[in-house]
Design an enzyme around this catalytic site. Sequence first.
Site, PDB file in Angstrom:
ATOM      1  N   ASP A  11      33.660  40.751  32.176  1.00 36.08           N
ATOM      2  CA  ASP A  11      34.830  41.334  31.503  1.00 36.08           C
ATOM      3  C   ASP A  11      35.437  40.180  30.710  1.00 36.08           C
ATOM      4  O   ASP A  11      34.726  39.198  30.428  1.00 36.08           O
ATOM      5  CB  ASP A  11      35.815  41.927  32.539  1.00 36.08           C
ATOM      6  CG  ASP A  11      36.927  42.746  31.887  1.00 36.08           C
ATOM      7  OD1 ASP A  11      36.651  43.864  31.443  1.00 36.08           O
ATOM      8  OD2 ASP A  11      38.083  42.274  31.789  1.00 36.08           O
TER       9      ASP A  11
ATOM     10  N   LYS B 202      37.094  46.373  40.534  1.00 36.41           N
ATOM     11  CA  LYS B 202      37.344  45.334  39.524  1.00 36.41           C
ATOM     12  C   LYS B 202      37.774  44.076  40.253  1.00 36.41           C
ATOM     13  O   LYS B 202      38.359  44.150  41.342  1.00 36.41           O
ATOM     14  CB  LYS B 202      38.458  45.788  38.576  1.00 36.41           C
ATOM     15  CG  LYS B 202      38.445  45.091  37.241  1.00 36.41           C
ATOM     16  CD  LYS B 202      37.525  45.753  36.240  1.00 36.41           C
ATOM     17  CE  LYS B 202      37.401  44.943  34.973  1.00 36.41           C
ATOM     18  NZ  LYS B 202      36.687  45.691  33.921  1.00 36.41           N
TER      19      LYS B 202
END
Length: 444
Positions: free
Chosen positions: A164, A124
């Site tokens: 995201d 991430k």
Amino acid sequence: MNAKNVIENLKKRFPNEPEYLQAVEEVLESIEEVYNQHPEFEKANLIERLCIPDRIFTFRVSWVDDKGNVQVNMAYRVQHNMAIGPYKGGIRFHSSVNPSILKFLAFEQTFKNALTTLPMGGGKGGSDFHPRGKSSGEVMRFCQAYLLELHRHIGPHTDVPAGDIGVGGREVAYMFGMYKKLTHEFTGTFTGKGIEFGGSLIRPEATGYGNIYFLLNMLATRNIDIKGKKCLISGSGNVAQYTCEKLIELGAIPVTLSDSNGYIYDPEGITREKLEYVMDLKTVQRGRIKEYADKYNCKYVEGGRVWAEKGDIALPSATQNELNGDDAKTLMANGCIAVSEGANMPSTPEAIEIFLKNKILYGPGKAANAGGVATSGLEMSQNAIGLSWSREEVDARLKGIMNNIHENCVKYGTEKDGFVNYVKGANIAGFMKIAKAMMAQGIV
Ligand code: NDP
């Protein structure tokens, strides 16, 4: 392994990372029993090697705003685990981004990706750059500056980022453009790309649609029909919009949406036409959800949370820890029968405890929102073979993957009385796959 001791140790080493510790604690509690049935895991200290990321890149991003001022942001990429495939996970642009949040997301992502059955490790990234109020030119310049550093660490077989919070099709396209320029290669290094340059059909819809496919599986275990059910959705971004779309298609009645300023409650239900307005408002006009209430003359609660309203099904689709113990109690008192998480870790540990105690259908994000990354995996496959699958084909694969994830949760999470603990099921299923791969590959 004693889960409590491992957590205490991690707390000492990473004292300022509450979200990371929260995510790890939830997983360790569920896998402790299974882990301890394998003494070879303990001997290989699998647990610390699985909890601590492979590496984290931290860097400064400098860019020039529209007024000619030089702005500086912090940026990161957490490469958590590569046991079953290249690092894979989104990029978040939000003022709240810090190493703790990205470490929790990368840790969760590792388990989620394992659940999809596709060969993807977990990662991430992101920055404390906040896109709200920025011009398109500023967003582009920031994305390009971010890639000046990030491009060194990613690649189709190394690390494949996606979107995201704060990163949608526009931002992915800017980052992909700069990556291409810097590497002089056209590869499938990003997913969530535009359909004209290697993106997959259904990718924008996948997280929201996938969450509803998972919910349908959960409802089927109790012979409950989704038709006519009142649904509370939080957020109004990518995940919330396509969750809403699928609900409308299935005859359910979504009644709420929110953003970080407040929420709307539309007792008549959000229709196809109203949703189109929201999609334009949020992705083109980049406006606030309050404008919906002004346009359709319904209730708007500044600073409130949608969980205060009465609904049969709750679909948290905004951010972490957005649904606490008190919210969970309110949902239970109002007769909520199912919670399925589009967002990552939206429910606090207290809320999860209440859902499990009340034995409602509770689908944790790790399982319920895995459709997004699964479809990213399908985008990687299409890029690798140089083909573009039809909408129907991708949707059918997405459905198949969500059914499979549900089946695995049932397999590993069914308790003695028949209740399916999806938290336990998802954690154990994901863990076993990664553990086997890590054991086979030696101490690395
Ligand atoms: P978007 O940026 O498109 O939308 C996020 C929404 O949540 C916006 O309405 C935003 O409001 C709201 N929000 C964000 N932060 C906060 C906050 N701190 N407090 C209150 N509201 C907030 O993001 P996505 O829809 O892509 O992501 C939503 C969630 O789903 C995240 O948890 C993400 O990690 C998760 N997820 C996303 C996937 C994807 O494919 N996109 C895949 C799997 C999970 P505002 O506009 O005011 O900021």
